[in-house]
Design a protein around this motif. Sequence first.
Motif, PDB file in Angstrom:
ATOM      1  N   GLU A 280      -7.660   3.151   3.509  1.00  0.00           N
ATOM      2  CA  GLU A 280      -8.461   3.491   2.327  1.00  0.00           C
ATOM      3  C   GLU A 280      -8.861   2.252   1.539  1.00  0.00           C
ATOM      4  OE1 GLU A 280      -6.557   7.937   1.439  1.00  0.00           O
ATOM      5  OE2 GLU A 280      -5.691   6.150   0.518  1.00  0.00           O
ATOM      6  N   LEU A 281      -7.994   1.242   1.511  1.00  0.00           N
ATOM      7  CA  LEU A 281      -8.312   0.012   0.784  1.00  0.00           C
ATOM      8  C   LEU A 281      -9.523  -0.706   1.366  1.00  0.00           C
ATOM      9  CD1 LEU A 281      -4.988  -1.861  -0.129  1.00  0.00           C
ATOM     10  CD2 LEU A 281      -6.651  -0.828  -1.678  1.00  0.00           C
TER      11      LEU A 281
ATOM     12  N   THR B 239       0.844  -1.183   0.000  1.00  0.00           N
ATOM     13  CA  THR B 239       0.000   0.000   0.000  1.00  0.00           C
ATOM     14  C   THR B 239       0.889   1.246   0.000  1.00  0.00           C
ATOM     15  OG1 THR B 239      -0.073   0.123   2.406  1.00  0.00           O
ATOM     16  CG2 THR B 239      -1.744  -1.253   1.322  1.00  0.00           C
TER      17      THR B 239
ATOM     18  N   TYR C  30      -3.128   3.889  -2.483  1.00  0.00           N
ATOM     19  CA  TYR C  30      -4.072   3.902  -1.362  1.00  0.00           C
ATOM     20  C   TYR C  30      -3.378   3.451  -0.084  1.00  0.00           C
ATOM     21  CZ  TYR C  30      -7.804   4.157  -4.887  1.00  0.00           C
ATOM     22  OH  TYR C  30      -8.614   4.533  -5.927  1.00  0.00           O
TER      23      TYR C  30
END
Length: 290
Positions: free
Chosen positions: A106-107, A76, A102
């Motif tokens: 956020e993922l 990430t 991301y």
Amino acid sequence: MIWYFALTGVSLAFFCFYSKCRSKVSKNTLKTLFPDNVLVYGHQAGKGDAAPNTLEAIREAYKNGAQGVEIDLVLTSDNHIVLCHDTHLDLVADGNGSIDSYTLQELQNFNIKHQFSYTAKFATAADAISLCAEYGLIILLDVKVTNFVMIEELMKLFKSQPYLYTHSITMSFDPIFLYRIRWRDPSIALAFIYRHFHAIDNLPSHRLYAFSIDVFNLVMLYTSPYLVDLEALNLHHSLCHSEQSTKFYKYLANCMVWTVNSNEDKLRCQSLNVNYITDYIKNDTWLRKS
């Protein structure tokens, strides 16, 4: 570009032969990873039976009798290792852009695409490994991002999860990445993943560049077990189509085969005593008993 791969290959050979960059994986670990019986691994943790590369898939693989799982690792933007087969979000989830754009938090706003009736979220490598350790599963770490940041994060992961040293194999299509891992920590079991013309299939618009990569990887297929002192080769199932070819590869190193989904190919792996990776574990029980 061809000169780059040639010089890299020569440099790799020089440093491996004239340094102490050799495997220190213990004999007991090798016996665990390559016992006398055939081991069956879930591809992307068993994507034919559950959402791919998820904790749910690991649980399902264990319930269905798999001895291990193969999981894919990417990064990430905040340098967390997560399970995912692709670096582009739109290929695996209901989002767009690159995974490394991301953060981990956020993922979690996206849902993984799959054919089953539940919602699946991205799993961290740490959570997946802890679950595998709880079940006693062997883990194949297919590293999709092979930059220096990933190497540093992998080193942290191994230090925080000692189970990995005795029950995992770190794998990649990139032999240079494997060499760097061997240099950093020779106690990590390694495997080179190989398929004919992998680069050309993935880079059709850059055929000369892709062909150069494929030639380089073909050379590394036959030399990396010695140059990098690998524990295993992870081969496309088309390469192990006969007893003669399989014996040749097993002479180079321990072998695993991917992705083996037909009953015919599974039975052949059983008869050749080769560990294999499959999408579908649920219907494999009778094969392992045969």
